[in-house]
Design an enzyme around this catalytic site. Structure first.
Site, PDB file in Angstrom:
ATOM      1  N   ARG A  62     -26.956 -18.315  73.432  1.00  0.00           N
ATOM      2  CA  ARG A  62     -27.976 -18.816  73.800  1.00  0.00           C
ATOM      3  C   ARG A  62     -29.432 -18.720  73.192  1.00  0.00           C
ATOM      4  NH1 ARG A  62     -28.184 -17.485  78.925  1.00  0.00           N
ATOM      5  NH2 ARG A  62     -26.685 -19.124  79.035  1.00  0.00           N
ATOM      6  N   ASN A  65     -31.106 -21.291  70.620  1.00  0.00           N
ATOM      7  CA  ASN A  65     -32.168 -22.060  70.318  1.00  0.00           C
ATOM      8  C   ASN A  65     -33.399 -21.495  69.692  1.00  0.00           C
ATOM      9  OD1 ASN A  65     -32.612 -23.745  72.558  1.00  0.00           O
ATOM     10  ND2 ASN A  65     -31.093 -22.202  73.310  1.00  0.00           N
ATOM     11  N   SER A 122     -22.737 -15.865  75.945  1.00  0.00           N
ATOM     12  CA  SER A 122     -23.525 -16.806  76.355  1.00  0.00           C
ATOM     13  C   SER A 122     -25.016 -16.219  76.545  1.00  0.00           C
ATOM     14  CB  SER A 122     -23.189 -17.387  77.560  1.00  0.00           C
ATOM     15  OG  SER A 122     -22.906 -16.651  78.729  1.00  0.00           O
TER      16      SER A 122
END
Lengths: 156, 277
Positions: free
Chosen positions: B218, B222, B214
Site C-alpha cells: 500500500r 501510493n 498489504s
C-alpha cells in the site's frame, strides 16, 4: 520489483531507530507530558477546592452577618422594652411619691390647721378673758372666776 | 529534461536508484551492478532514509533530554503534540501493556511521514545536483548519476518496515499465546473442527501473510505512483506549473495519511497478535 540487499540495510536501520526511540526518545518525553498533565490536574483540583472554600466562606459570612443582625435587633428590642419598662416604673413611682407627698402635705396641713385652731381658740379664749377681765376688772376677781373662764375656753 | 534524448529516458533515469555493489574489481556503482543479483545496495535510499531517521531521532532525543514539565519551548510543544497524538492512537487501539508499541508507532509514523514528504521536493532538484557533483567532482556523465531521494518509493524500504512489523507480530503472538495457543489460532479457526485443520491453516496463514504484504505494498504503491505522476507532470512543459501545484496540494493530504495508515495498521495488527481468544 527490485528486491536486493537494501532490504537488509533498511531492516537494520529500522531496528536501530526503533530501539533508540524506545530507549532514549520515548520515555523522557512521555514522562514530561504525564508529569505536566498531573500538574495541571492538580492545579485544577486545587482551584476547584479553593472555589468551594470561598463559596463556603462566603455563605458562612452571610450567615454570621444575618445572625449578628438578628442579635443586634434582639438586643435593641430588649433595650427598648427595658427602657419602656423603666419609664413606666419611674412614672408609677413618681405618681405614688407625689400622692404620698400630697397626702403627707394634707396631713401636715391638717395638723397645722388643728394647731392654728387650737392656738386661735387659746387666743380667742385669752382675748375673751382679757376682754372679760377688762369688763369685769372692777367687779370680778380673776382668781375667783378663773374656773369659769377655763370652762369657757374648753367649750370654744 | 532538456538533456535527455527521450521522455522515456528521463522517466527511467528518475525512477532508478543509485546502486552500489562489490565485484571482483572492487566496489562498483550503477550500471556495473546489473549482474550482481541480490547483493546490490541502493545507496540513495539507504542514505536518505538514514539521514531522515537520524535527524528526526536526534531532534526528538534532544527535546526529550531538555524536556521540562513546566512551560514547554515551541520545539518541545511540537514534539509533544506528535508524541501525544501517537500515544492517544496507541492507547485507543492497543489494550495490552507494552513498552515497545508506542515508540515503534512513533518511529514508524514520523520516519515514514518525513520520508514521504521528500516526495514534495521538485523531482529534478536532487538528480540535477547529484549530476553536477558527478560531472564536476568525478568526471562522470550526469546521465549515469542516479539519485532517487524518496525512500518510500523503494520497495525495499516498505518491505523492511513491514517485515519488522511481521516479526513483531509473530513474536507477540508466541509470547502472549504461547506456541500452543498460536498453533491453535492458526489451525482451529474459523472452523473449530479437527477435519478442517488443513483448510483453516491455509486460510489463517494467508491472513497472517497478507498483513505485512498489504502494509508494504500500500505504502509503496501510493508513493511510487505519486512520484511517477510528479515525473510525468514534469515532462509536459509550462503546463506543468498548475498541475504540479494541484498534485502537491493533494499530496499534502495523501502523504501524512499514508504514514498514519501505516502506523495505525501496525498498532492494530500488534494488538490483534496480543489478544487472547
Amino acid at each position: 520489483m527490485n528486491f536486493n540487499a537494501t532490504l537488509i540495510g533498511q531492516l537494520i536501520a529500522f531496528t536501530v531507530f526503533v530501539a533508540f526511540c524506545m530507549k532514549y526518545v520515548w520515555p523522557p518525553i512521555i514522562a514530561a507530558i504525564e508529569e505536566r498533565q498531573k500538574k495541571i490536574a492538580d492545579g485544577l483540583a486545587a482551584s476547584e477546592r479553593a472555589e468551594k472554600d470561598l463559596e463556603l466562606a462566603q455563605s458562612s459570612a452571610t450567615d454570621k452577618l444575618r445572625e449578628a443582625k438578628d442579635e443586634a435587633s434582639k438586643i435593641i428590642d430588649q433595650a427598648k422594652r427595658r427602657a419602656n419598662q423603666l419609664v413606666e416604673e419611674e412614672t408609677q413611682r413618681g405618681h405614688t411619691e407625689r400622692e404620698n407627698i400630697i397626702a403627707q402635705g394634707y396631713v401636715e396641713i391638717e395638723a397645722e390647721k388643728n394647731r392654728v385652731k387650737e392656738d386661735l381658740r387659746k387666743q380667742v379664749g385669752l382675748l375673751a378673758i382679757s376682754g372679760a377681765q377688762k369688763i369685769l376688772a372692777r367687779e370680778i376677781d380673776a382668781q375667783a372666776h378663773s374656773d369659769i373662764v377655763e370652762k369657757l375656753v374648753a367649750e370654744l | 529534461m532538456a538533456s535527455y534524448e527521450t521522455t522515456q529516458d528521463y522517466i527511467n533515469h528518475h525512477l532508478t536508484n543509485a546502486r552500489m555493489c562489490s565485484t571482483e574489481e572492487g566496489i562498483v556503482f550503477n550500471k556495473a551492478c546489473e549482474d550482481a543479483g541480490f547483493w546490490v545496495w541502493h545507496i540513495d535510499t539507504i542514505g536518505w532514509s538514514a539521514f531522515i531517521g537520524i535527524s528526526f531521532l536526534f531532534l526528538f532525543w534532544r527535546v526529550g533530554k531538555k524536556a521540562t514539565t513546566g512551560v514547554p519551548s515551541k520545539t518541545q510543544a511540537l514534539v509533544e503534540m506528535i508524541v501525544e497524538f501517537v500515544d492517544d492512537n496507541v492507547k485507543s487501539s492497543f489494550h495490552g501493556s507494552s513498552k515497545l508499541i508506542a515508540p515503534l508507532a512513533l518511529t514508524i509514523f514520523v520516519w515514514v511521514l518525513l520520508m514521504n514528504l521528500t516526495d514534495l521536493i521538485p523531482v529534478d532538484l536532487f538528480p540535477w545536483i547529484a549530476g553536477l557533483i558527478g560531472q564536476y567532482g568525478f568526471g562522470m556523465d550526469p546521465k549515469d548519476v542516479y539519485m532517487k531521494i524518496v525512500p518510500t518509493t523503494d520497495i525495499n524500504t516498505t518491505f523492511a518496515l513491514s517485515i519488522g512489523v511481521f516479526i513483531l507480530i509473530i513474536f507477540y503472538s508466541l509470547k502472549i499465546k504461547g506456541i500452543k495457543g498460536f498453533t491453535k489460532e492458526l489451525t482451529m479457526q474459523p472452523l473449530n473442527h479437527w477435519a478442517f485443520i488443513p483448510f483453516n491453516f491455509v486460510i489463517e496463514t494467508v491472513t497472517l501473510l497478507a498483513r505485512p504484504l498489504s502494509l508494504s505494498l500500500r505504502l509503496f504503491g501510493n508513493l511510487y505512483a505519486s512520484e511517477l505522476i510528479f515525473i510525468l507532470i514534469a515532462t509536459i512543459g509550462y503546463l506543468q506549473l498548475p498541475l504540479h501545484f494541484a498534485w502537491s496540494v493533494f499530496h499534502i493530504l495523501v502523504l501524512p495519511l499514508q504514514a498514519f495508515i501505516f502506523m495505525m495498521l501496525t498498532i492494530v495488527y500488534l494488538s490483534l497478535a496480543c489478544e487472547e481468544h
